[in-house]
Scaffold this active site. Sequence first.
Site, PDB file in Angstrom:
ATOM      1  N   ASP A   1       0.769  10.709 -25.050  1.00  0.00           N
ATOM      2  CA  ASP A   1       0.161  11.659 -24.653  1.00  0.00           C
ATOM      3  C   ASP A   1       0.433  10.548 -22.653  1.00  0.00           C
ATOM      4  O   ASP A   1       0.572  11.219 -21.767  1.00  0.00           O
ATOM      5  CB  ASP A   1      -0.838  10.498 -23.620  1.00  0.00           C
ATOM      6  CG  ASP A   1      -1.387  11.659 -25.568  1.00  0.00           C
ATOM      7  OD1 ASP A   1      -1.078  12.569 -25.617  1.00  0.00           O
ATOM      8  OD2 ASP A   1      -2.619  11.198 -26.398  1.00  0.00           O
TER       9      ASP A   1
ATOM     10  N   CYS B   1       3.387   1.561   2.681  1.00  0.00           N
ATOM     11  CA  CYS B   1       3.936   0.614   2.805  1.00  0.00           C
ATOM     12  C   CYS B   1       5.254   1.558   2.298  1.00  0.00           C
ATOM     13  O   CYS B   1       6.540   1.330   2.749  1.00  0.00           O
ATOM     14  CB  CYS B   1       3.750  -0.249   2.048  1.00  0.00           C
ATOM     15  SG  CYS B   1       2.762  -1.905   2.848  1.00  0.00           S
TER      16      CYS B   1
ATOM     17  N   CYS C   1       1.101  -1.276   0.098  1.00  0.00           N
ATOM     18  CA  CYS C   1       0.090  -0.434   0.323  1.00  0.00           C
ATOM     19  C   CYS C   1       0.961   1.874  -0.267  1.00  0.00           C
ATOM     20  O   CYS C   1       2.329   1.037   0.000  1.00  0.00           O
ATOM     21  CB  CYS C   1      -1.139   0.159   0.991  1.00  0.00           C
ATOM     22  SG  CYS C   1      -0.131  -0.187   2.971  1.00  0.00           S
TER      23      CYS C   1
ATOM     24  N   ASP D   1      -5.992  16.182 -25.753  1.00  0.00           N
ATOM     25  CA  ASP D   1      -5.519  15.263 -27.277  1.00  0.00           C
ATOM     26  C   ASP D   1      -6.850  15.133 -28.241  1.00  0.00           C
ATOM     27  O   ASP D   1      -7.387  15.441 -27.773  1.00  0.00           O
ATOM     28  CB  ASP D   1      -4.900  14.100 -26.315  1.00  0.00           C
ATOM     29  CG  ASP D   1      -4.415  13.372 -27.536  1.00  0.00           C
ATOM     30  OD1 ASP D   1      -3.506  14.166 -28.402  1.00  0.00           O
ATOM     31  OD2 ASP D   1      -4.841  12.412 -28.430  1.00  0.00           O
TER      32      ASP D   1
ATOM     33  N   ASP E   1      -4.934   9.379 -25.645  1.00  0.00           N
ATOM     34  CA  ASP E   1      -5.205   7.845 -26.031  1.00  0.00           C
ATOM     35  C   ASP E   1      -4.044   7.370 -26.522  1.00  0.00           C
ATOM     36  O   ASP E   1      -3.814   6.169 -26.584  1.00  0.00           O
ATOM     37  CB  ASP E   1      -6.054   8.075 -26.809  1.00  0.00           C
ATOM     38  CG  ASP E   1      -4.996   7.732 -28.853  1.00  0.00           C
ATOM     39  OD1 ASP E   1      -4.691   9.646 -28.433  1.00  0.00           O
ATOM     40  OD2 ASP E   1      -5.738   7.851 -29.429  1.00  0.00           O
TER      41      ASP E   1
END
Length: 737
Positions: free
Chosen positions: A629, A20, A17, A429, A625
């Site tokens: 990017d 951690c 997590c 974008d 996409d």
Amino acid sequence: MNTSELQRIYPVVGMRCAACAVNVERAVRKVPGVSDCSVVLSENSLSVRYTADEISPRLLREAVRAIGFDLLIDDAEADRLRRIEEQELHELQVMRRDMTLSWLFSAVLMLLMFVPVHPTVLRHTAMLLLALPVYALFGRSYHLNAFRQIRHGITSMDTLVSLSTSISFLYSLVIFVLGISGVIPLPHHLYFDASAMIITFVLTGKFLEKRATRNTGSAIRQLMGLMPHEALVVREGCEELVPLRHIRPGDVVRVRPGEQVPVDGIALEGVSSVDEKMITGEPLPVDKTAGSVLYAGTVNGRGVLTMRTEKAGADTLLGEIIRHVREAQADKAPVQRMADRIAAIFVPVVLVIALFTYAAWRIWGGTEGNALGLLCAISVLVIACPCALGLATPTALVVAIGRAARNHVLIRNATALEQLARVDTVVLDKTGTLTEGKPVVSEMLWQCAEAERLHYQSLLYAAETQSTHPLASAVCEAVQSAWPTGYAMPQLSDYVNEPGQGISFTHGTHRYRIGNEAFASSPLVRWEHEPQPAAALIYLSEDGNPVARLSVTDTLQERSGKAVAALQRAGLRVVMLTGDRPESAAWVANEVGIGEYHAGILPEDKRNFVRTLQHQGHRVLMVGDGINDSSALSEAYVSVAMGQGSDIAKETAMITLVRHDLGLIARAFRLSGATTRIIRQNLFWALIYNLLAIPIAAGIYYSAFGWLLNPALSGAAMALSSVCVVGNSLRLRGVRI
């Protein structure tokens, strides 16, 4: 950097997590000689800069091991990604196994609470045997980590889980042993069920988080997989395949048709077209001749290019994208779960109350003060055990994620739900986001009689089926639909590919050309009207006479305009970024109603634009996409990928839109606000009963009313808080988004 300083990346074993990751980073920073370090949870890796003269990797490993984790320091660089992948898969399998078995034991244990089993000692014995493996085996990592972390002055969710479950289990065990020994009457209710359910719920939440962060880390591994492993180097007139790590600036490299460009550099000779979509987002190929800039990872067309190396390996533009994605993940402070933040205050406060309770009874409790003080102190710790806290966030997230998925929105990062409602700027974008991202023939103009068009269309189809040019498939799709059934394919001869220009062939007694205007037509020809500014033009000529002009464009997604308008009505600033040509960007921006746009920019420019906005105090939502990017997506406050985009973009982003519809973002905004409210309410219900019962458990009302905590009452309070949390989370199913 000091000449004796080293920058290394090591896999970390055992992190589950954000807490951690923070604890590993703290431990390493305390090692003398470490100048900087950062932990990337999504990669399970530690990036550390240290002075080689002062410390060694083994000292770093000892520091990490001291708080319950491990560092893999013996791997060669080539094996690092493979070891990380293997280790992550093993950890995920162990977590899945522990979670599944824990649910199995806990479900039977909870069933025993409602099924009458007599005598009571038999019921308690069965519950003990069911709770023991959950507490001691499946929850062992929390107890070990809590012990090691407390030794270093660290508290986290592990501390809270270990303390609450240990008090519940060990208190119940002691009472059970004293009861069956006849020392005290055996009570009707013990807390074995509480210890098991806390661990089960927390294991479930950690498993979901681990699975999500593992998918995020695979984005970087895929990016690194795009880098070619070797290059064809020309030395003294001879070609030689050389591993990429041995390529240096100035080396001459030859790129054959269909190959990936291995390095960044300048073309020396040759003519070809290169697919640069992964770098610029531009869907149309770019013609390359001597003097053109070439980027590693892009795909060469049918021509042969010879280039001079300018940058290789990690120094290339693709290498910079990989580094920026990694840095963006490391630079962001890992978002602590609300439960972790509560634990930082709740655990010490409860411990102080319990100690104060015992001391107060010991001093003012008279002859029974010691016994009552011990009983009340333990009761405080038990009633403070937040059983529903493990449910507060996971149940809301599960319901919200399910609700979003039914609305075609995949939420992969819980942080996105918390942060989405705070966004004030949306960066979009162009290619594949506002547009379809696929070139299509939008217009055909003819310089021939209508009766002859079918003949020329068949020639176009026959010629383009033999071409590997990226636009060939778009032409084929456009013309084949007009063919009548049974129409014969024309036979072509003398087929010649002219890299960077087009193709030529013979059919019958005529010579045909398909390609750019200079190759296949004449600028003096007058066509019916001017083409769209964003279009790529393909010409067909017969014996030098123009026959047809095809306009190939990337069409707008039909809902883009409405989605942009909806975002603007919500008060959000909308900006478009694209690596495409300025005229293409201007046309798209005008069509969808975006007033602010930037064209011709590279991936690093996108990332820097997002970073600049956020340094100015804006909270940026980035939508993209493509591979180009990915670094901007990692930098953004919230990131969204289009479902039909690249796997790397989807795995880098926090949210994925399954359907190509930007209007789904508005729904995600509304769901974010609702989920954040529900989680906060859940935390209230998870703690309120416990907090109200603590004064009773401490015996404050004993002298006045004779009230001491009844174990059945504490069990009912815990159960009621859990029911309230689950019921409140289920309200998300009916929230209108």
